[in-house]
Design a protein around this motif. Structure first.
Motif, PDB file in Angstrom:
ATOM      1  N   GLU A  50       0.819  -1.211   0.000  1.00 58.48           N
ATOM      2  CA  GLU A  50       0.000   0.000   0.000  1.00 58.48           C
ATOM      3  C   GLU A  50       0.857   1.268   0.000  1.00 58.48           C
ATOM      4  O   GLU A  50       0.470   2.285  -0.580  1.00 58.48           O
ATOM      5  N   PHE A  51       2.021   1.209   0.657  1.00 62.83           N
ATOM      6  CA  PHE A  51       2.932   2.347   0.621  1.00 62.83           C
ATOM      7  C   PHE A  51       3.488   2.536  -0.786  1.00 62.83           C
ATOM      8  O   PHE A  51       3.614   3.655  -1.267  1.00 62.83           O
ATOM      9  N   VAL A  52       3.830   1.430  -1.415  1.00 63.69           N
ATOM     10  CA  VAL A  52       4.355   1.491  -2.776  1.00 63.69           C
ATOM     11  C   VAL A  52       3.321   2.096  -3.716  1.00 63.69           C
ATOM     12  O   VAL A  52       3.635   2.982  -4.527  1.00 63.69           O
ATOM     13  N   ALA A  53       2.093   1.641  -3.624  1.00 65.82           N
ATOM     14  CA  ALA A  53       1.020   2.151  -4.486  1.00 65.82           C
ATOM     15  C   ALA A  53       0.830   3.650  -4.280  1.00 65.82           C
ATOM     16  O   ALA A  53       0.647   4.400  -5.253  1.00 65.82           O
ATOM     17  N   ARG A  54       0.888   4.086  -3.046  1.00 72.13           N
ATOM     18  CA  ARG A  54       0.720   5.513  -2.761  1.00 72.13           C
ATOM     19  C   ARG A  54       1.854   6.319  -3.376  1.00 72.13           C
ATOM     20  O   ARG A  54       1.626   7.378  -3.978  1.00 72.13           O
ATOM     21  N   THR A  55       3.083   5.840  -3.228  1.00 66.76           N
ATOM     22  CA  THR A  55       4.238   6.555  -3.771  1.00 66.76           C
ATOM     23  C   THR A  55       4.164   6.642  -5.286  1.00 66.76           C
ATOM     24  O   THR A  55       4.443   7.687  -5.877  1.00 66.76           O
ATOM     25  N   VAL A  56       3.795   5.551  -5.926  1.00 67.82           N
ATOM     26  CA  VAL A  56       3.652   5.534  -7.380  1.00 67.82           C
ATOM     27  C   VAL A  56       2.584   6.532  -7.819  1.00 67.82           C
ATOM     28  O   VAL A  56       2.771   7.298  -8.773  1.00 67.82           O
ATOM     29  N   THR A  57       1.473   6.552  -7.122  1.00 69.41           N
ATOM     30  CA  THR A  57       0.394   7.486  -7.453  1.00 69.41           C
ATOM     31  C   THR A  57       0.867   8.926  -7.341  1.00 69.41           C
ATOM     32  O   THR A  57       0.576   9.761  -8.217  1.00 69.41           O
ATOM     33  N   LEU A  58       1.611   9.239  -6.299  1.00 71.44           N
ATOM     34  CA  LEU A  58       2.123  10.598  -6.113  1.00 71.44           C
ATOM     35  C   LEU A  58       3.125  10.973  -7.207  1.00 71.44           C
ATOM     36  O   LEU A  58       3.140  12.108  -7.686  1.00 71.44           O
ATOM     37  N   ALA A  59       3.956  10.007  -7.606  1.00 66.96           N
ATOM     38  CA  ALA A  59       4.932  10.267  -8.666  1.00 66.96           C
ATOM     39  C   ALA A  59       4.230  10.558  -9.993  1.00 66.96           C
ATOM     40  O   ALA A  59       4.643  11.454 -10.744  1.00 66.96           O
ATOM     41  N   LEU A  60       3.180   9.831 -10.272  1.00 70.85           N
ATOM     42  CA  LEU A  60       2.420  10.062 -11.495  1.00 70.85           C
ATOM     43  C   LEU A  60       1.723  11.418 -11.453  1.00 70.85           C
ATOM     44  O   LEU A  60       1.674  12.133 -12.459  1.00 70.85           O
ATOM     45  N   ARG A  61       1.213  11.779 -10.301  1.00 71.27           N
ATOM     46  CA  ARG A  61       0.580  13.091 -10.155  1.00 71.27           C
ATOM     47  C   ARG A  61       1.592  14.223 -10.339  1.00 71.27           C
ATOM     48  O   ARG A  61       1.224  15.322 -10.767  1.00 71.27           O
ATOM     49  N   ALA A  62       2.850  13.940 -10.016  1.00 67.68           N
ATOM     50  CA  ALA A  62       3.908  14.940 -10.194  1.00 67.68           C
ATOM     51  C   ALA A  62       4.338  15.068 -11.645  1.00 67.68           C
ATOM     52  O   ALA A  62       5.111  15.963 -11.989  1.00 67.68           O
ATOM     53  N   GLY A  63       3.862  14.151 -12.492  1.00 64.65           N
ATOM     54  CA  GLY A  63       4.162  14.236 -13.914  1.00 64.65           C
ATOM     55  C   GLY A  63       5.081  13.172 -14.462  1.00 64.65           C
ATOM     56  O   GLY A  63       5.355  13.139 -15.664  1.00 64.65           O
ATOM     57  N   ALA A  64       5.597  12.290 -13.605  1.00 63.32           N
ATOM     58  CA  ALA A  64       6.475  11.218 -14.077  1.00 63.32           C
ATOM     59  C   ALA A  64       5.701  10.263 -14.981  1.00 63.32           C
ATOM     60  O   ALA A  64       4.497  10.068 -14.814  1.00 63.32           O
ATOM     61  N   ILE A  65       6.411   9.661 -15.931  1.00 61.65           N
ATOM     62  CA  ILE A  65       5.770   8.693 -16.832  1.00 61.65           C
ATOM     63  C   ILE A  65       6.406   7.310 -16.700  1.00 61.65           C
ATOM     64  O   ILE A  65       6.147   6.410 -17.505  1.00 61.65           O
ATOM     65  N   GLY A  66       7.227   7.156 -15.672  1.00 63.78           N
ATOM     66  CA  GLY A  66       7.876   5.881 -15.424  1.00 63.78           C
ATOM     67  C   GLY A  66       8.709   6.004 -14.166  1.00 63.78           C
ATOM     68  O   GLY A  66       8.894   7.104 -13.637  1.00 63.78           O
TER      69      GLY A  66
END
Length: 256
Positions: free
Chosen positions: A95-111
């Protein structure tokens, strides 16, 4: 959102076995713009350079909020796909991993890079544990609607000296590559691996595009292409070379 989706798809398309995309790692908006000007097709960060640039040690010591703000600024500064080094996802539980990934995508990352070593501990996560973590990352990517690129990294070869890399370690890496692909990874990152025979065998053994770091003991880009590599990154090397140059210039100016 549309722009981010297009950049994500373009980034996937850059990964071609035998014609590797070169990622000369940047660490802030200024260096990203320089790398873009040099003709890069995408921008990648490395956890070590980003942390060092902000005065932190590697290993998730830089606050996640600061790392994400840095990515957001890089994305705004360039017209290229930007992939982020997420280290271990800033948490062991899925769940921590999923949250971090979601935040990274919201920041504009594409990978993002996502490693299997135990950050702050020793050794690697058991394959079953890492699979669940990658599955959580893949679920977060799917939920976002952005086809982000999950670059699953194994630290098997970084944990051993190059002269100790052998078929036993390679078999372990291939086992992880197969499991990570099944879990939803799009690429397989094997930093530290430099032996030509082992690299070629790895590239032939997995359907995933293989990422190798261009370290001193690693074959040049053209040879890596011949071996089947699809992605060549430079990790902390650009930052370290810049730091050495800056220190030398500073010493000369101060002492002169």
């Amino acid at each position: 959102m549309t722009g981010q989706i297009e950049r994500a798809r373009a980034f996937h398309a850059l990964h071609v076995k035998g014609n590797p995309v070169v990622l000369y790692n940047a660490w802030d908006p200024g260096t990203a713009k320089i790398v873009e000007k040099a003709g890069a097709k995408a921008i990648a960060t490395g956890s070590w350079p980003v942390a060092a640039a902000f005065g932190y040690a590697d290993g998730e010591k830089i606050p996640l909020e600061l790392a994400l703000d840095n990515i957001k600024r890089i994305v705004a500064a360039v017209d290229l796909p930007v992939t982020m080094d997420l280290e271990g996802g800033y948490g062991v539980d899925p769940e921590f991993v999923a949250r971090t990934v979601t935040l990274a995508l919201r920041a504009g990352a594409i990978g993002f890079n996502f490693e299997d070593q135990v950050v702050g501990g020793s050794g690697l996560h058991d394959i079953s544990v890492q699979v669940r973590r990658i599955e959580a990352a893949a679920a977060a990517v799917k939920a976002s609607g952005i086809p982000a690129f999950i670059n699953a990294r194994t630290d098997i070869f970084l944990k051993a000296k190059p002269d100790a890399h052998d078929d036993v370690l390679l078999d372990q890496a291939i086992e992880r590559a197969e499991a990570f692909e099944e879990a939803g990874a799009h690429g397989f990152f094997a930093p530290g691996l430099g032996d030509e025979g082992l690299i070629e065998t790895l590239c032939n053994a997995t359907n995933l595009p293989v990422n190798i770091i261009a370290l001193a003991h690693v074959p040049p880009r053209q040879r890596l292409a011949e071996l089947g590599v699809a992605r060549v990154s430079h990790g902390p090397v650009p930052y370290r070379q810049m730091a050495e140059w800056l220190e030398a210039k500073a010493r000369l100016a101060i002492s002169g």
